[in-house]
Design a protein around this motif. Structure first.
Motif, mmCIF file in Angstrom:
data_model
loop_
_atom_site.group_PDB
_atom_site.id
_atom_site.type_symbol
_atom_site.label_atom_id
_atom_site.label_comp_id
_atom_site.label_asym_id
_atom_site.label_seq_id
_atom_site.Cartn_x
_atom_site.Cartn_y
_atom_site.Cartn_z
ATOM 1 N N PHE A 109 0.721 -1.276 -0.207
ATOM 2 C CA PHE A 109 0.106 0.038 -0.026
ATOM 3 C C PHE A 109 0.883 1.286 0.072
ATOM 4 O O PHE A 109 1.977 1.207 0.032
ATOM 5 N N GLY A 110 0.358 2.292 -0.149
ATOM 6 C CA GLY A 110 1.210 3.564 -0.155
ATOM 7 C C GLY A 110 0.648 4.766 -0.624
ATOM 8 O O GLY A 110 -0.604 4.863 -1.065
ATOM 9 N N HIS A 111 1.575 6.002 -0.667
ATOM 10 C CA HIS A 111 1.151 7.066 -0.945
ATOM 11 C C HIS A 111 1.542 7.407 -2.615
ATOM 12 O O HIS A 111 2.567 7.584 -3.019
ATOM 13 N N VAL A 112 0.483 7.107 -3.510
ATOM 14 C CA VAL A 112 0.699 6.633 -4.894
ATOM 15 C C VAL A 112 1.189 7.965 -5.577
ATOM 16 O O VAL A 112 2.142 7.863 -6.322
ATOM 17 N N ASN A 113 1.039 9.278 -5.119
ATOM 18 C CA ASN A 113 1.303 10.368 -6.015
ATOM 19 C C ASN A 113 2.970 10.432 -5.709
ATOM 20 O O ASN A 113 3.334 11.093 -6.756
ATOM 21 N N GLU A 114 3.487 10.150 -4.756
ATOM 22 C CA GLU A 114 4.738 10.262 -4.694
ATOM 23 C C GLU A 114 5.723 8.940 -4.962
ATOM 24 O O GLU A 114 7.110 8.725 -4.808
ATOM 25 N N GLY A 115 4.962 7.950 -5.704
ATOM 26 C CA GLY A 115 5.565 6.751 -5.794
ATOM 27 C C GLY A 115 5.744 5.935 -4.953
ATOM 28 O O GLY A 115 6.852 5.126 -4.734
ATOM 29 N N ASN A 116 5.616 6.335 -3.527
ATOM 30 C CA ASN A 116 6.027 5.778 -2.379
ATOM 31 C C ASN A 116 5.232 4.277 -1.890
ATOM 32 O O ASN A 116 3.946 4.695 -1.661
ATOM 33 N N LEU A 117 5.744 3.409 -2.098
ATOM 34 C CA LEU A 117 5.157 2.140 -1.739
ATOM 35 C C LEU A 117 5.608 1.536 -0.251
ATOM 36 O O LEU A 117 6.518 1.484 -0.210
ATOM 37 N N HIS A 118 4.647 1.376 0.451
ATOM 38 C CA HIS A 118 5.155 0.461 1.657
ATOM 39 C C HIS A 118 5.017 -0.961 1.317
ATOM 40 O O HIS A 118 3.752 -1.779 0.958
ATOM 41 N N VAL A 119 6.061 -1.669 1.379
ATOM 42 C CA VAL A 119 6.380 -2.934 1.058
ATOM 43 C C VAL A 119 6.520 -3.925 2.275
ATOM 44 O O VAL A 119 7.556 -3.805 3.120
ATOM 45 N N ASN A 120 5.449 -4.574 2.819
ATOM 46 C CA ASN A 120 5.257 -5.275 3.903
ATOM 47 C C ASN A 120 5.331 -6.969 3.584
ATOM 48 O O ASN A 120 4.792 -7.293 2.730
ATOM 49 N N VAL A 121 6.416 -7.641 4.139
ATOM 50 C CA VAL A 121 6.525 -8.953 3.812
ATOM 51 C C VAL A 121 6.135 -9.784 5.349
ATOM 52 O O VAL A 121 7.072 -9.843 6.251
ATOM 53 N N LEU A 122 5.120 -10.478 5.352
ATOM 54 C CA LEU A 122 4.719 -11.232 6.648
ATOM 55 C C LEU A 122 5.437 -12.662 6.134
ATOM 56 O O LEU A 122 5.727 -12.998 5.127
ATOM 57 N N ASP A 123 5.504 -13.510 7.425
ATOM 58 C CA ASP A 123 6.142 -14.956 7.402
ATOM 59 C C ASP A 123 7.444 -14.979 6.474
ATOM 60 O O ASP A 123 7.855 -15.931 5.920
ATOM 61 N N ALA A 124 8.298 -13.908 6.687
ATOM 62 C CA ALA A 124 9.716 -13.775 6.298
ATOM 63 C C ALA A 124 10.613 -14.904 7.090
ATOM 64 O O ALA A 124 11.730 -15.184 6.551
ATOM 65 N N ARG A 125 10.126 -15.200 8.214
ATOM 66 C CA ARG A 125 10.622 -16.263 9.145
ATOM 67 C C ARG A 125 12.127 -15.636 9.236
ATOM 68 O O ARG A 125 12.553 -14.478 9.697
ATOM 69 N N ASP A 126 13.303 -16.290 9.121
ATOM 70 C CA ASP A 126 14.647 -15.764 9.675
ATOM 71 C C ASP A 126 15.348 -15.280 8.116
ATOM 72 O O ASP A 126 16.566 -15.268 8.194
#
Ligand code: FAD
Ligand code: MLT
Ligand code: ZN
Length: 448
Positions: free
Chosen positions: A363-380
């Motif tokens: 998700f993110g602030h589209v006008n600034e090309g700013n994306l929140h990249v969240n990764v769940l279950d990345a473990r170690d």
């Protein structure tokens, strides 16, 4: 005198916290990913006490972790083992609004929500706003150059901060709070402190510009096909709607995740792959202009609009509840990147194959090309995930930190966004202002 005795002399023994159970909340970050054992948490009440604490630490060679609301998402606000936590929470004085200049001077520990409550009855608002408003402090927002949901209209924190008071690593107080918007008398110390993530000084007070409180607001939640459509829609909104204040993007899996953790209903009768949230604000009702855009834009699959407070809040919940809903599913790897807007759709398309493991929520602030990249279950594999995403960002000429800062989470990757020469300039500034590296060690700059 021991260091703890010197700290107690500076702030009073009741404000030097050493009890393990009371220290816990200072030692772990908002996401639960970053943690460290503090020697103590110290809670000064004013600039003189902050200076006394910093001097005592300088005398003892004691590292300091600076903390505001501890809502930071890159591990910068929690201690490395053995640091003291310097909490600014008690520096919470708010000055009278200067209605001639449209400015206010506030203590670094004032939360964004309190500041909003203070200035709104007078017809003013704060140019930066985001979901952590109840806890994040103005000092932390300036230290991270926070962005948020209104950057397209008012810019980031740097555009709001007209003056700072700061305590340097040797306890010297530097004060520049006059707030003159035009002032070309040499190096811009104020701007230097903004976005420095507490590595150059402890912010104790800020002079902020205020923006007009705009009474008429309308929010539209718009269903679209994909990222390219979101970018196309926002481009038209920016060109056609002078009242445009926010443009956010999110996707079906994010909405489903939010709905698992909130009581929100499905936003539309049919399922849609992607969503744009637009907010317009003005002195006059912007609804007709927004509706005209929604009727003419070919990207719109469906849309719902709200002008009343409750309806607007509900639509914003689909977007703002992402962060808490993600955390409710586990400790995420959170990356906060920007790529040139023309490349945003390609970047999003490449991400699933780029990450070695885990579940993506974007998700993110589209006008600034700013994306929140969240990764769940990345473990170690948090480091491998971080490496893959940030290298992809760099391949597009993007930024590895669009708004949360570098902190401890990304300092090893700083070279992807900054040249060796720029990092050398940053290090020279750090060495000049904090030669013993006592302020926020491990934050922002990689080891020499
Ligand atoms: P902290 O977390 O305490 O500290 C952050 C950094 O600033 C640390 O490096 C700390 O050492 C330093 N620091 C804090 N106070 C001072 C001071 N007085 N002097 C010097 N250094 C200091 N951020 C955005 O930019 N945009 C968003 O949209 C956004 N949304 C968020 C939503 C949620 C739900 C959450 C939890 C966080 C969000 N954030 C966002 C991140 C975070 O809220 C911001 O980075 C905020 O500015 C941090 O403020 P804080 O007072 O909590 O600082
Ligand atoms: C937001 O825009 O909501 C934030 O920056 C918080 C996050 O990245 O989770
Ligand atoms: Zn954000």
């Amino acid at each position: 005198m021991t260091l703890l005795e010197a700290l107690a002399t500076a702030v009073g023994s009741g404000h030097v916290v050493t009890d393990a159970s009371m220290l816990a909340s200072y030692e772990t970050d908002w996401t639960g990913r970053f943690t460290g054992r503090a020697l103590a948490a110290v809670r000064p009440r004013d600039t003189a006490q902050v200076a006394a604490v910093v001097r005592a630490c300088a005398d003892a060679g004691q590292p300091i972790c600076i903390q505001g609301g501890n809502t930071g998402l890159v591990g910068g606000s929690v201690p490395v083992d053995g640091s003291i936590v310097l909490s600014l929470a008690r520096l919470d004085a708010i000055g009278e609004v200067d209605t001639v200049a449209g400015q206010v001077t506030v203590g670094a520990g004032v939360t964004l929500a309190r500041l909003q409550q203070h200035v709104r009855p007078l017809g003013y608002d704060v140019g930066v706003d985001f979901a952590a408003r109840e806890s994040c402090t103005v000092g932390g927002m300036a230290a991270t150059n926070a962005g948020g949901e209104r950057v397209l209209r008012y810019g980031t924190m740097r555009a709001q901060v007209l003056g700072v008071e700061a305590v340097l690593a040797d306890g010297t107080v530097v004060s520049r709070l006059h707030g003159l918007p035009k002032d070309n008398t040499g190096y811009d110390v104020v701007s230097l402190m903004v976005g420095a993530e507490g590595t150059l000084g402890v912010l104790t007070a800020l002079r902020l510009r205020l923006v007009p409180l705009l009474p008429a607001r309308t929010v539209a939640l718009v269903a679209v096909d994909d990222t390219a459509a979101a970018v196309g829609l926002v481009r038209q909104a920016r060109e056609q709607l002078p009242s445009l204040e926010a443009a956010e993007v999110f996707f079906l899996d994010g909405v489903n995740l939010v709905r698992r953790h909130t009581a929100l209903p499905a936003p539309f009768a049919d399922e849609h792959p992607a969503f744009v949230l637009l907010e317009c604000a003005g002195r006059h009702d912007p609804t007709d202009d927004l509706l005209a855009l929604l009727e003419s834009a070919t990207e719109v699959r469906d849309a719902t609009v709200a002008s009343d407070v409750r309806g607007r809040h509900t639509l914003w919940q689909y977007r703002e509840a992402h962060t808490e809903s993600i955390n409710a599913e586990g400790v995420p790897v959170k990356l906060d990147v920007a790529v040139p807007l023309r490349s945003l759709a390609d970047f999003v398309a490449q991400l699933p194959d780029a990450i070695p493991v885990g579940r993506l929520v974007l998700f993110g602030h589209v006008n600034e090309g700013n994306l929140h990249v969240n990764v769940l279950d990345a473990r170690d594999e948090a480091e491998a995930v971080t490496d893959a995403v940030l290298k992809l960002v760099a391949s597009y000429g993007g930024s590895i930190s669009a708004e949360h800062g570098v902190g401890r989470a990304k300092q090893a990757w700083l070279g992807l966004s900054r040249s060796a020469e720029e990092i050398a300039v940053m290090r020279a500034l750090k060495d000049a202002l904090d030669p013993n590296g006592l302020l926020n060690p491990g934050v922002l700059l990689p080891p020499a």
